[in-house]
Design a protein around this motif. Sequence first.
Motif, PDB file in Angstrom:
ATOM      1  N   VAL A   1       0.849  -1.157   0.148  1.00 53.86           N
ATOM      2  CA  VAL A   1       0.055  -0.333   0.158  1.00 53.86           C
ATOM      3  C   VAL A   1       0.725   1.291  -0.406  1.00 53.86           C
TER       4      VAL A   1
ATOM      5  N   TYR B   1      -5.121  -2.364  -1.494  1.00 51.13           N
ATOM      6  CA  TYR B   1      -6.101  -2.078  -0.911  1.00 51.13           C
ATOM      7  C   TYR B   1      -7.261  -2.917  -0.075  1.00 51.13           C
TER       8      TYR B   1
ATOM      9  N   ASN C   1     -10.297  -0.667   4.218  1.00 53.53           N
ATOM     10  CA  ASN C   1      -9.415  -0.851   3.042  1.00 53.53           C
ATOM     11  C   ASN C   1     -10.529  -1.060   1.936  1.00 53.53           C
TER      12      ASN C   1
ATOM     13  N   SER D   1     -10.778   0.392  -1.776  1.00 55.61           N
ATOM     14  CA  SER D   1     -10.564  -0.264  -2.710  1.00 55.61           C
ATOM     15  C   SER D   1     -11.489   0.234  -4.328  1.00 55.61           C
TER      16      SER D   1
END
Length: 226
Positions: free
Chosen positions: A173, A183, A202, A206
């Motif tokens: 990341v 992510y 996360n 994403s």
Amino acid sequence: MKKFIYLLPLAILFASCTSQKNSEEFINKTSGRYLFNANEVLEIYFEDDVMHAKWRGNDDIKLLKVNDSAFYMQELNEKMLFVAKPEMHIELAEKVEHDGVKYYFQKMEEGAKTANEYFKAEEYQKAKEAYLKIQKKDSLNFLIEEYKINRLGYQFIRKDENDKALELFKINVALYPKSSNVYNSLGEAYFLKKDTVNAIANFKKSLEINSENKNSKKFLERLTQK
């Protein structure tokens, strides 16, 4: 090519007539670890004042002394030049096969490690910094390719080493903050650690980057359903 083939035996013959012993000053200056590449080390050490090396699993490579600053390493089929300025490093002697490319192996500071060594030692913050340093120097370096790091993270998961996977995905990341996939993988690692809050965060990140990431959608629906 022919020129090198003819000259190499002469260099080895000359080296065989040269004392293989080295001065204490030279030993002190050159002993240590050198970056062979961004994540691989060549270590130089001495036994009875004679130069040896550790490299790629071989802990006892004897180098043949050509002169006071040049040594031949059979395993590389290269003559290595030890240069003290501007700082101690190793250069490979010019050779037809190099085609004008200069090879420079920097001596590492005492206690310094490669990115991979930091990671294995569970010094994850230093590992992240080392990987970012590689990226800054060479953004196309194969050692920091996004898919390779991600694949290694899932290998850790398959071996039930979820902590290592989590830390590796964090590094990915940091390297690729605009990638939806990294992510998503980090979200999965948090999910496996039963850290729902960070998993959701996360997966949402994403989807902010790529709203069509099906895996992130699936996990987010599963984690947020009432």
